[in-house]
Write an enzyme that holds these catalytic residues in place. Structure first.
Site, mmCIF file in Angstrom:
data_model
loop_
_atom_site.group_PDB
_atom_site.id
_atom_site.type_symbol
_atom_site.label_atom_id
_atom_site.label_comp_id
_atom_site.label_asym_id
_atom_site.label_seq_id
_atom_site.Cartn_x
_atom_site.Cartn_y
_atom_site.Cartn_z
ATOM 1 N N ASP A 73 21.402 108.045 -9.688
ATOM 2 C CA ASP A 73 22.242 108.954 -10.101
ATOM 3 C C ASP A 73 23.580 108.858 -8.797
ATOM 4 O O ASP A 73 23.668 108.305 -8.062
ATOM 5 C CB ASP A 73 21.992 110.714 -9.752
ATOM 6 C CG ASP A 73 21.546 110.955 -8.507
ATOM 7 O OD1 ASP A 73 20.839 110.101 -7.759
ATOM 8 O OD2 ASP A 73 21.922 111.990 -8.148
ATOM 9 N N ASP A 101 26.999 103.525 -4.039
ATOM 10 C CA ASP A 101 25.767 104.371 -3.573
ATOM 11 C C ASP A 101 25.389 104.922 -5.052
ATOM 12 O O ASP A 101 25.881 105.693 -5.471
ATOM 13 C CB ASP A 101 26.475 105.382 -2.760
ATOM 14 C CG ASP A 101 25.727 106.649 -2.365
ATOM 15 O OD1 ASP A 101 24.543 106.363 -2.671
ATOM 16 O OD2 ASP A 101 26.148 107.466 -1.638
ATOM 17 N N GLU A 134 19.182 112.633 -6.779
ATOM 18 C CA GLU A 134 19.113 112.222 -5.312
ATOM 19 C C GLU A 134 20.246 113.286 -4.564
ATOM 20 O O GLU A 134 20.088 114.088 -3.638
ATOM 21 C CB GLU A 134 19.149 110.896 -4.663
ATOM 22 C CG GLU A 134 18.819 110.751 -3.218
ATOM 23 C CD GLU A 134 20.256 110.873 -2.457
ATOM 24 O OE1 GLU A 134 20.068 110.874 -1.131
ATOM 25 O OE2 GLU A 134 21.472 110.968 -2.876
ATOM 26 N N GLU A 135 21.379 113.047 -5.313
ATOM 27 C CA GLU A 135 22.711 113.705 -4.966
ATOM 28 C C GLU A 135 22.763 115.215 -4.788
ATOM 29 O O GLU A 135 23.607 115.951 -4.243
ATOM 30 C CB GLU A 135 24.039 112.991 -5.597
ATOM 31 C CG GLU A 135 24.223 111.762 -5.410
ATOM 32 C CD GLU A 135 24.756 111.205 -3.994
ATOM 33 O OE1 GLU A 135 24.839 112.173 -3.012
ATOM 34 O OE2 GLU A 135 24.781 109.852 -3.801
ATOM 35 N N ASP A 158 19.678 103.069 0.956
ATOM 36 C CA ASP A 158 20.526 104.146 0.719
ATOM 37 C C ASP A 158 21.577 104.324 1.944
ATOM 38 O O ASP A 158 21.647 105.587 2.505
ATOM 39 C CB ASP A 158 20.045 105.516 0.150
ATOM 40 C CG ASP A 158 20.745 106.329 -0.472
ATOM 41 O OD1 ASP A 158 22.158 105.852 -0.848
ATOM 42 O OD2 ASP A 158 20.305 107.348 -0.619
ATOM 43 N N HIS A 338 30.831 107.856 -1.785
ATOM 44 C CA HIS A 338 31.352 109.179 -2.498
ATOM 45 C C HIS A 338 32.874 109.278 -2.327
ATOM 46 O O HIS A 338 33.698 110.291 -2.605
ATOM 47 C CB HIS A 338 30.933 110.660 -1.410
ATOM 48 C CG HIS A 338 29.391 110.519 -1.640
ATOM 49 N ND1 HIS A 338 28.604 111.789 -1.288
ATOM 50 C CD2 HIS A 338 28.477 109.714 -1.789
ATOM 51 C CE1 HIS A 338 27.557 111.803 -1.434
ATOM 52 N NE2 HIS A 338 27.016 110.210 -1.891
HETATM 53 ZN ZN LIG Z 1 23.077 107.398 -1.737
#
Ligand SMILES: [Zn+2]
Length: 365
Positions: A73, A101, A134-135, A158, A338
């Site tokens: 994700d 990411d 994950e986020e 990551d 991000h």
């Molecule tokens: Zn990440």
């Protein structure tokens, strides 16, 4: 042949571009999961989705199994991601994130399997785990069935620098609170009301916030309430978090914040509703511990100089460690995750992939 010659840069880049073109904001990972199940199958890796939605591939080999994790994700915005490759660097067109990411990690893992597999080189058994959510609170990792995993240790890809090993992550507690006051007309009968804004404000001003010490932080990130100036506010909602590499410190800091709130609530005769929204455990490994030692030696063998660093962020490694699989985080080459100017150099992805090739094929496995 050196691992340098093994990695197919063009295939790696093509895989990465295909992955970022599949939109997969948290909660919408089905399409990318289908793509990955196919890719793994083509590479000879048996794969399926678990109950949480994670893609789990098992690549049999000889020796002690290792887990490689990446999350499927991404954060938003993702609509219409158009990757642009310029001077060996991949970016978005500036209107969305890129998704390096964590799709750079997925591409690197797939390229490692392809490169090692096509030459029939002996390798260790790998558990390849692509997680969902994950986020949004390490949801997929939390849903992993630890008992079905065979890995002796793990690497979560990551982070940014491809030669960085994150050896520690903080304990993290996130709280939601509602302060219930009492509504009244602000002009006619204010003495009949209890202002939730005043109660919450007193509480927050009594809290120690920001950097508490070198390994502990605290923040009230949400303070919401009130509708009109002529009403004594009956409800305020607060959300806060605290993090520390020391478990006792995170508990103590959170308890202090709760106490400040309880005292203000008592002083005014208000009421308090408290909820633990989220918490995860931290970890701390030293240079001599298995995951750090093995990953650092793979990096050196791949010609990289490993950097060991602590982090104040949480990743799937936190969860893996809790589930009894010692794990650290490694960088993939991604930069500015991000952000709209998120980017990654192809050469850095190649370097990270070389580390994985060494990890899978060398050492005291
Ligand atoms: Zn990440």
């Amino acid at each position: 042949m050196t691992e340098e010659g093994l990695v197919n840069e063009k295939r790696l880049l093509d895989t990465f571009l295909s992955l970022v073109s599949i939109e997969s904001p948290s909660g919408q990972e089905d399409e990318i999961a289908r793509y990955l199940l196919n890719r793994l199958e083509e590479l000879g890796v048996k794969a399926n989705r678990d109950r949480a939605g994670n893609v789990i591939g098992r690549w049999p080999g000889k020796g002690a199994p290792v887990a490689l994790l990446a999350h499927m994700d991404t954060v938003r915005p993702v609509r219409g991601i158009k990757p642009v490759v310029e001077d060996g660097v991949v970016r978005s067109d500036g209107t969305t994130i890129l998704g390096a990411d964590d799709k750079s990690a997925i591409a690197e893992i797939l390229e490692m399997v392809a490169a090692v597999g096509e030459r029939g080189i002996a390798h260790i058994p790998l558990e390849i785990i692509f997680t969902v959510g994950e986020e949004t609170g390490l949801r997929g990792a939390n849903g992993l069935d630890g008992g079905s995993l065979r890995a002796r240790w793990g690497v979560v890809l990551d982070d940014e620098l491809e030669n960085q090993i994150v050896t520690s992550a903080p304990y993290h507690v996130l709280m939601h609170a509602k302060v219930h006051g009492k509504p009244a007309h602000a002009g006619l009968s204010p003495e009949e009301g209890i202002s939730a804004i005043q109660v919450a404000a007193e509480a927050v001003s009594a809290m120690k916030l920001g950097r508490i010490d070198e390994e502990t932080t605290a923040n009230v990130g949400y303070f919401h309430g009130g509708e009109a100036t002529n009403v004594v506010t009956p409800l305020v909602e607060l959300r806060w978090e605290t993090r520390s590499h020391d478990e006792a410190k995170v508990q103590a800091q959170n308890a202090d914040m709760v106490r400040a709130l309880e005292e203000a609530v008592d002083r005014h005769g208000a009421e308090l509703e408290l909820n633990l929204a989220y918490s995860h455990e931290g970890y701390r490994w030293s240079a001599d511990d298995l995951p750090v030692k093995r990953l650092a030696s793979a990096m050196r063998a791949a010609g990289l100089k490993p950097i060991l660093a602590g982090s104040m962020g949480g990743t799937d490694a936190n969860v893996l460690n809790v589930k009894g699989i010692p794990a650290v985080v490694m960088g993939t080459g991604m930069r500015k995750p991000h952000a709209m100017d998120e980017h990654i150099a192809v050469a850095d992805m190649v370097r990270a992939t070389r580390v994985l090739v060494v990890l899978a094929t060398e050492g005291d496995n």
